[in-house]
Motif scaffolding. Structure first.
Motif, short mmCIF file in Angstrom:
data_model
loop_
_atom_site.label_atom_id
_atom_site.label_comp_id
_atom_site.label_asym_id
_atom_site.label_seq_id
_atom_site.Cartn_x
_atom_site.Cartn_y
_atom_site.Cartn_z
N SER A 1 0.89 -1.58 0.17
CA SER A 1 0.30 -0.11 0.01
C SER A 1 0.98 1.46 0.11
CB SER A 1 -0.73 -0.25 1.05
OG SER A 1 0.01 0.31 2.62
N TYR A 2 2.21 1.01 0.85
CA TYR A 2 3.19 2.09 0.47
C TYR A 2 3.45 2.34 -0.79
CZ TYR A 2 2.84 2.98 5.67
OH TYR A 2 2.71 4.10 7.05
N GLY A 3 3.84 1.27 -1.50
CA GLY A 3 3.74 2.06 -2.53
C GLY A 3 3.23 1.93 -3.70
N CYS A 4 2.44 1.77 -3.75
CA CYS A 4 1.28 1.59 -4.58
C CYS A 4 0.09 1.82 -4.41
CB CYS A 4 1.08 -0.31 -5.19
SG CYS A 4 2.74 -1.09 -5.20
N ARG A 5 0.19 3.41 -4.69
CA ARG A 5 -1.00 3.99 -4.12
C ARG A 5 -2.00 4.00 -5.28
NH1 ARG A 5 0.40 7.31 0.46
NH2 ARG A 5 2.36 6.21 0.62
#
Lengths: 206, 590
Positions: free
Chosen positions: B387-391
Motif C-alpha cells: 500500500s505504501y508503494g502502490c497508491r
C-alpha cells in the motif's frame, strides 16, 4: 511471521519450534544430493511430510483433536480447515483447480487421503512390481534405503561410489518424456516432478 | 417503459412547437435511431436507452447484438429471443458463486442445453458463447458445433459436465473458430487428442487457452496449428508442454500478447537455454504472462527480456520465493495486475511495493491452505508494504493468517481508491492478533475511506458493528461476501437497509435468522440474488418470504453437513421467468 494465534492447545504450539525449512531426516548421515539443496530448493512437499509425521505423533498420545476449535461471538463452535484430519472441501474459499493443485494431487485422483505420489517399482527379472510413495521420502539416500529393504537387494545409493558394481543394483527411472535415466543426477525436487516409474537394474548393465 | 406522450398521440403533438419536431416521423426514422443506438455497447447504457420511450425500446432491442445474463434463471430463453431478435453473442452465468467451494450439490441445474435448442431456432448466426458456472455436456458442445455455422468464440469458465470429447467436436466442426478458452472447469480430461481435430486448412484461431487441462497434447499438431494460425495472439498451453517445446512455439508466434507457459520446467542444455532466452527477447508484445507452475530460479531469467510491456502477471500456480519474485519484478515496471502465491511472503510483497508503482490489482493466494500450523505465508506487513508503494491499488484479494485493525486503517488511508476489497483471514473468527479485539474497525476504515467500494469480502472476528459500518458508509457497494461473522440479526438488517446499490449478498455460517431474512423483502427485488447457508434460517421463514414476495424465486436445499439436520441453504433471486422447471428433487421451490 506470526504463528497462528488461535490454537488453544499448547502441545500443538510446540510444533512451531521446529523450523519447517530444515531438511531433517532420520538418516542425517546420508551423503545424498539433498545436502546440496539450498533453502531455495526445499520443497513444500518435504515440509508437509515432516509436519504430517509430527501431527501423527501428537494425536497418538493425546486426547485432543488435531483441529483447533474457534468459539465465535454467537457461541457457534466451529472446527475449521480439518475435519477428522480431512481437508474441509468448502474452506478456505479457493477455487477447485487451485485447491487440487495445492494439495499435491492431480484433479483426477480426488480422494480424502493426504497427498501422496505413488510410483511403480520393478526389479529386473521380477514380473510383479511394487508401489512406493515418493512423498514419504526426503532424498535419494532415504529412497535407496527403502528400496533395499523392499526388494532385499543391495541398491547403490545414487551418489555413492560405483566401484563395486558386480552384484549391486542401480536405480533408474522413466521421466515424463519417456526416457530411462539414472536416478541421482538432478536435484530431488526436479526428480520428483519428472519421475513416472522406477526400475532396479543390475549395475553391470549401465 | 413510459412513452413520451408526444410520440404516442399525434393530436397532443400539435400543442407545442418542440413536440411537433419530436412527433414528425420522417425527421427521425427508426433506422437512424437503430444505427445510433447500435453504437452503444455497455449493457447499462443499453438498458437505460431502452427505458426512454417505446420507440427507443424497440430500436434498442433490434440493434442489440450482445447480451449478458448474470443469472441464467432470471429470464428464459423464450423471453430472451422474443425481445432481442438479432443476438450474436450470449454471456450466461449459472450457479451461485459458493458452488466454487462445494456448497452446491451436483446436478443442481444451470444446464445450457435448453438454451441451445432455442438459439438454434432463433439465433442461427450465433457467434459467441461465454459461460460461467454452467453445466455443459459433450452432447451440447457437439450440438453447438453442428448447428451454428458462424460460431466463432467459445469461453467456458468454472463449468462442468463435459469432457475433452466435447472439445473434439468443437475443433472438428467449427470452421470459423477464433477463440477456444477453457478455464478451470470440472472437465473429464480423457486425452489431448482434441487438438488433432482442427482441420489442416483451419487458420482462423486467435485465442487458444488449454492451460488447465492435464492430458498431453500432440506437440507436432500444436506446432503446426500455431504456425498456420498467424492471427494467434493469445496462447496458454498446459503443463505437459516442455520448455524447449515452448521455445519452438514462441519462434512461430512472437507477436503473442498473452502467454501461458505451462510448467516451465525441464533440464535444458546451455544451448537450449540460450535459444529460450532469444525467443523471449523476440516477444515484444507480451502483456499477460501466466503458468510457470514449476518454474525455479534456474530458468526464470530467460523471461526477463519479455517483461518490459507486461501489464498482467499471473503467478498463482508458481510457488516463487521472495528473492525470485523480486528479481523478476525488477523487469516489470508497467505491471498493473499481479497474482501470486503467498510463498513470496512479506519480503516478496515489499518488492512489489518497490517495483510496481502502477499496480492496480493484487491477489495473494494461500500456498498451504489446509495446514494451520504454518509459520510462513503473508501477514499484515506485506499488505502494508504494497500500500505504501502502490497508491493506485483498487482491487485486492488477500489470504493471510493474521491481520490488525491498525494495518488495514493505514492501508486504506494510503489507497483510498479501492473498488474491490476482499480480505480472507483464513482462521475464521480470528481477532486482531495484537489487540485481540474484533476486526470491526478494519472494515469500518475500509468503508469510510473508500467511497468507490463496489465489492467487499469480510473475515476475522466480526460483531454487528462491522455491518453497521457497512450499512452506514458503503453507499456504492454491490457485492458483499460474509462468512463466520456477526452477532445477531441486526447485522444483516443494517446491510439490507443501508446499501442502496446492493446486488449480490452471499452469507454462510452466520447467526442471521428469519428476522434478518424477512427484513429485506422489497430489497431482494432490486438485487440479483441472495445466498444464505448454515445460518439460523428455518423453513417457516423461507415459506413466509416466498408467500410475501411471489415474484421472487425462493429455493431451499437441506444442508447435508449440518449437525442438527435443521440447517438450510436458501437461494433467493428475482426472475421474470417464474419458478424454474428443471429443479432437481433436492431443491425445493417455495
Amino acid at each position: 511471521m506470526g504463528r497462528s494465534s488461535s490454537s488453544p492447545s499448547s502441545s500443538i504450539d510446540s510444533t512451531s519450534n521446529l523450523t519447517p525449512l530444515s531438511p531433517s531426516s532420520p538418516n542425517s548421515s546420508s551423503s545424498s544430493s539433498s545436502i546440496c539443496l539450498s533453502s531455495n530448493f526445499t520443497s513444500r512437499t518435504t515440509r508437509r511430510s515432516i509436519r504430517r509425521d509430527l501431527s501423527t505423533d501428537l494425536r497418538l498420545g493425546l486426547s485432543i483433536s488435531s483441529s483447533p476449535k474457534h468459539v465465535l461471538p454467537n457461541n457457534n463452535v466451529v472446527s475449521i480447515q480439518r475435519v477428522d484430519n480431512q481437508q474441509r472441501p468448502d474452506w478456505p474459499p479457493i477455487k477447485p483447480l487451485l485447491r487440487s493443485a495445492l494439495s499435491g494431487r492431480s484433479a483426477e485422483e480426488r480422494h480424502g487421503a493426504a497427498s501422496s505420489l505413488f510410483v511403480k517399482v520393478y526389479m529386473e527379472g521380477v514380473p510383479i512390481g511394487r508401489k512406493l510413495d515418493l512423498l514419504n521420502h526426503d532424498g535419494y539416500a532415504n529412497l535407496a534405503e527403502t528400496l533395499a529393504h523392499m526388494f532385499k537387494a543391495p541398491i547403490l545409493c545414487p551418489n555413492g561410489s560405483r566401484a563395486h558394481s558386480d552384484k549391486h543394483y542401480v536405480l533408474t527411472y522413466e521421466d515424463r518424456e519417456g526416457d530411462w535415466m539414472m536416478v541421482g543426477d538432478v536435484p530431488w525436487e526436479i526428480f520428483m516432478s519428472t519421475v513416472k516409474r522406477l526400475k532396479i537394474t543390475r549395475a553391470d548393465r549401465c | 417503459m413510459r412513452a413520451l406522450p408526444e410520440l404516442m398521440d399525434p393530436k397532443r403533438a400539435r400543442e407545442s412547437p418542440e413536440s411537433a419536431v419530436l412527433s414528425r416521423p420522417s425527421a427521425f426514422p427508426d433506422e437512424v435511431l437503430e444505427r445510433i443506438l447500435s453504437l452503444l455497447d455497455t449493457h447499462k447504457d443499453r438498458s437505460s436507452a431502452s427505458l426512454v420511450s417505446k420507440a427507443w425500446y424497440h430500436a434498442e432491442r433490434w440493434s442489440r447484438a450482445r447480451v449478458f445474463i448474470g443469472n441464467c434463471y432470471s429470464v428464459s430463453a423464450e423471453i430472451l429471443v422474443r425481445r432481442f431478435p438479432n443476438i450474436r453473442s450470449v454471456t450466461l452465468k449459472g450457479k451461485p458463486r459458493f458452488s466454487d467451494f462445494n456448497l452446491v450439490p451436483q446436478n443442481w441445474g444451470a444446464d445450457i442445453h435448453s438454451w441451445l435448442l432455442v438459439f438454434a431456432e432463433h439465433y442461427p448466426s450465433l457467434e459467441e458463447l461465454r459461460l460461467k458456472r454452467m453445466t455443459v455436456t459433450d452432447q451440447s458442445l457437439e450440438f453447438l458445433a453442428l448447428k451454428f455455422p458462424n460460431f466463432k468464440s467459445l469461453s467456458l469458465l468454472s463449468c462442468d459436465g463435459f469432457s475433452t470429447d466435447g472439445l473434439s467436436a468443437i475443433a472438428t466442426h467449427c470452421r470459423n473458430l477464433t477463440e477456444l478458452d477453457i478455464q478451470e472447469n470440472g472437465i473429464d480430461d480423457i486425452s489431448g487428442n482434441w487438438l488433432n481435430c482442427f482441420p489442416d486448412n483451419f487458420t482462423s484461431l486467435e485465442v487458444l487457452n488449454f492451460a488447465s487441462l492435464n492430458s498431453e497434447v500432440n506437440f507436432d499438431s500444436l506446432e503446426r496449428l500455431v504456425t498456420r494460425c498467424n492471427l494467434l495472439r493469445i496462447l496458454k498451453v498446459n503443463k505437459t508442454i516442455t520448455l524447449d517445446q515452448l521455445q519452438r512455439l514462441l519462434v512461430r508466434a512472437p507477436w503473442l500478447t498473452e502467454l501461458g507457459t505451462g510448467s516451465f520446467i525441464q533440464e535444458l542444455t546451455p544451448r537450449q537455454y540460450a535459444d529460450l532466452e532469444t525467443s523471449f527477447k523476440g516477444c515484444r508484445n507480451l502483456q499477460t504472462l501466466s503458468g510457470l507452475s514449476e518454474a525455479t530460479a534456474l530458468y526464470l531469467p530467460a523471461l526477463y527480456p519479455a517483461c518490459a510491456n507486461l501489464t498482467f502477471l499471473n503467478l498463482s500456480y508458481a510457488a516463487l520465493q521472495s528473492e525470485e519474485l523480486a528479481r523478476l519484478l525488477a523487469y516489470c515496471a508497467h505491471l498493473r495486475r499481479l497474482w501470486v502465491l503467498d510463498t513470496v511472503e512479506d519480503k516478496g510483497l515489499e518488492a512489489v511495493g518497490q517495483n510496481c508503482p502502477l499496480l492496480e490489482e493484487l491477489r495473494v493466494f494461500p500456498s498451504d491452505p489446509f495446514d494451520e500450523e504454518i509459520v510462513h505465508g503473508v501477514t499484515e506487513l506485506g499488505f502494508l508494504a504494497v500500500s505504501y508503494g502502490c497508491r493506485k491499488l483498487r482491487y485486492v484479494l488477500y489470504f493471510c493468517r493474521q491481520m490488525t485493525n491498525a494495518a488495514v486503517a493505514t492501508i486504506v488511508r494510503n489507497c483510498p481508491d479501492f473498488t474491490h476489497f476482499r480480505l480472507c483471514i483464513m482462521n475464521p473468527g480470528q481477532p486482531d492478533y495484537l489487540t485481540r479485539e474484533p476486526m470491526d474497525e478494519a472494515f469500518g476504515a475500509v468503508v469510510k475511506n473508500c467511497p468507490k467500494l463496489q465489492r467487499l469480502a469480510v473475515s476475522g472476528l466480526l460483531t454487528d458493528l462491522t455491518f453497521e459500518y457497512i450499512g452506514t458508509f458503503a453507499k456504492n457497494l454491490e457485492t458483499l461476501s460474509v462468512a463466520f461473522a456477526g452477532s445477531s440479526d441486526l447485522g444483516m438488517q443494517c446491510v439490507l437497509e443501508g446499501c442502496p446499490k446492493l446486488r449480490k449478498l452471499e452469507i454462510r455460517d452466520c447467526p442471521f435468522g428469519n428476522k434478518a431474512l424477512l427484513s429485506g423483502l422489497e430489497k431482494y427485488e432490486s438485487m440479483r440474488s441472495l445466498w444464505m447457508s448454515a445460518c439460523k434460517i428455518t423453513m417457516n421463514g423461507c415459506r413466509l418470504l416466498a408467500r410475501k414476495m411471489p415474484r421472487l424465486n425462493v429455493e431451499v436445499m437441506k444442508d447435508e453437513e449440518s449437525n442438527d439436520g435443521q440447517s438450510y441453504k436458501v437461494y433467493v433471486y428475482r426472475s421474470v421467468a417464474g419458478p424454474r422447471r428443471d429443479a432437481p428433487p433436492f431443491v425445493l421451490t417455495l
